[in-house]
Design an enzyme around this catalytic site. Structure first.
Site, PDB file in Angstrom:
ATOM      1  N   LYS A  39       0.811  -1.176   0.000  1.00 30.45           N
ATOM      2  CA  LYS A  39       0.000   0.000   0.000  1.00 30.45           C
ATOM      3  C   LYS A  39       0.862   1.250   0.000  1.00 30.45           C
ATOM      4  CE  LYS A  39      -3.559  -2.296   2.735  1.00 30.45           C
ATOM      5  NZ  LYS A  39      -4.178  -2.374   4.057  1.00 30.45           N
ATOM      6  N   GLY A  40       2.102   1.087   0.369  1.00 30.49           N
ATOM      7  CA  GLY A  40       2.980   2.223   0.592  1.00 30.49           C
ATOM      8  C   GLY A  40       3.179   3.162  -0.569  1.00 30.49           C
ATOM      9  N   ASP A  54       7.608   2.752  -2.580  1.00 29.02           N
ATOM     10  CA  ASP A  54       7.719   3.826  -1.604  1.00 29.02           C
ATOM     11  C   ASP A  54       9.144   3.911  -1.066  1.00 29.02           C
ATOM     12  OD1 ASP A  54       7.517   1.395  -0.230  1.00 29.02           O
ATOM     13  OD2 ASP A  54       6.078   2.121   1.241  1.00 29.02           O
ATOM     14  N   ASP A 108      14.574  -0.815   1.010  1.00 28.79           N
ATOM     15  CA  ASP A 108      15.205  -1.021   2.300  1.00 28.79           C
ATOM     16  C   ASP A 108      16.166  -2.211   2.154  1.00 28.79           C
ATOM     17  OD1 ASP A 108      15.747  -1.257   5.026  1.00 28.79           O
ATOM     18  OD2 ASP A 108      13.665  -1.175   5.647  1.00 28.79           O
ATOM     19  N   LYS A 134      17.034   3.540   1.245  1.00 28.06           N
ATOM     20  CA  LYS A 134      17.752   3.376   2.512  1.00 28.06           C
ATOM     21  C   LYS A 134      18.857   2.345   2.270  1.00 28.06           C
ATOM     22  CE  LYS A 134      15.083   2.929   6.165  1.00 28.06           C
ATOM     23  NZ  LYS A 134      14.329   2.338   7.292  1.00 28.06           N
ATOM     24  N   PHE A 175      13.563   4.488  11.001  1.00 29.89           N
ATOM     25  CA  PHE A 175      12.230   3.979  10.673  1.00 29.89           C
ATOM     26  C   PHE A 175      11.343   5.169  10.333  1.00 29.89           C
ATOM     27  CE2 PHE A 175       8.062   2.145  11.132  1.00 29.89           C
ATOM     28  CZ  PHE A 175       8.235   0.907  10.547  1.00 29.89           C
TER      29      PHE A 175
END
Length: 178
Positions: free
Chosen positions: A42-43, A99, A102, A130, A151
């Site tokens: 959903k990000g 989004d 990571d 990131k 975070f």
């Protein structure tokens, strides 16, 4: 919600400016290619909605849902495809819209899947990168912002399905998610 934010990392104005710049880059890159933009839910929903409005090319969009986090603050390392796309990717120019990159686990899984399905080209556009957390050797072709190993929530990113509606990217206080 705002009381749970330690610091605003990327404010509304910076988001708008960078997404506009990315839209211009993508408009040049995808002229005459009719790309299929695939948002990773959903990000990516908020980012993708703003991004496609500043791209001036014919395109199609689709969405999938993949996760390695669930409601946790750390990746499980196992990618789960919860909802697949509905369109054929064979011979298509695919732009995966994320989004955040990571660990790279989800992105690697998705890129390999679309290549196996016969996509002509698979590129990645991510709002955030990131790099410090990378476990897989993956890179995005278009990156909005490099961020530190914190975070983050807001502008579509969540913790336990909350904070997505913040209009900026903020660092979530540790006491909220630990």
């Amino acid at each position: 919600m705002r009381a749970d934010i330690q610091e605003v990392l990327v404010d509304e104005a910076a988001l708008k400016k960078r997404i506009s710049e990315m839209g211009q880059e993508l408009t040049k890159a995808y002229q005459d290619k009719n790309p299929l933009l695939i948002g990773v839910l959903k990000g990516s929903a908020v980012f993708m909605a703003d991004l496609i409005r500043v791209m001036d090319v014919p395109m199609e969009i689709d969405f999938l849902k993949a996760s390695s986090y669930g409601n946790e603050a750390r990746s499980s390392g196992t990618v789960q495809l919860k909802t697949d796309i509905s369109m054929d990717v064979k011979d298509r120019y695919i732009l995966l819209v994320e989004d955040i990159i990571d660990t790279g686990n989800t992105l690697k899984f998705l890129m390999e899947s679309f290549e196996t399905m016969g996509a002509r080209e698979v590129k990645v556009c991510s709002l955030l990168n990131k790099h410090e957390r990378r476990e897989q050797q993956v890179t995005a072709d278009y990156i909005g912002f490099e961020i530190p190993n914190e975070f983050v929530v807001g502008y579509g990113l969540d913790f336990a399905q909350k904070y997505r509606n913040l209009p900026y990217i903020g660092i979530l206080k540790k006491e909220v998610y630990e």
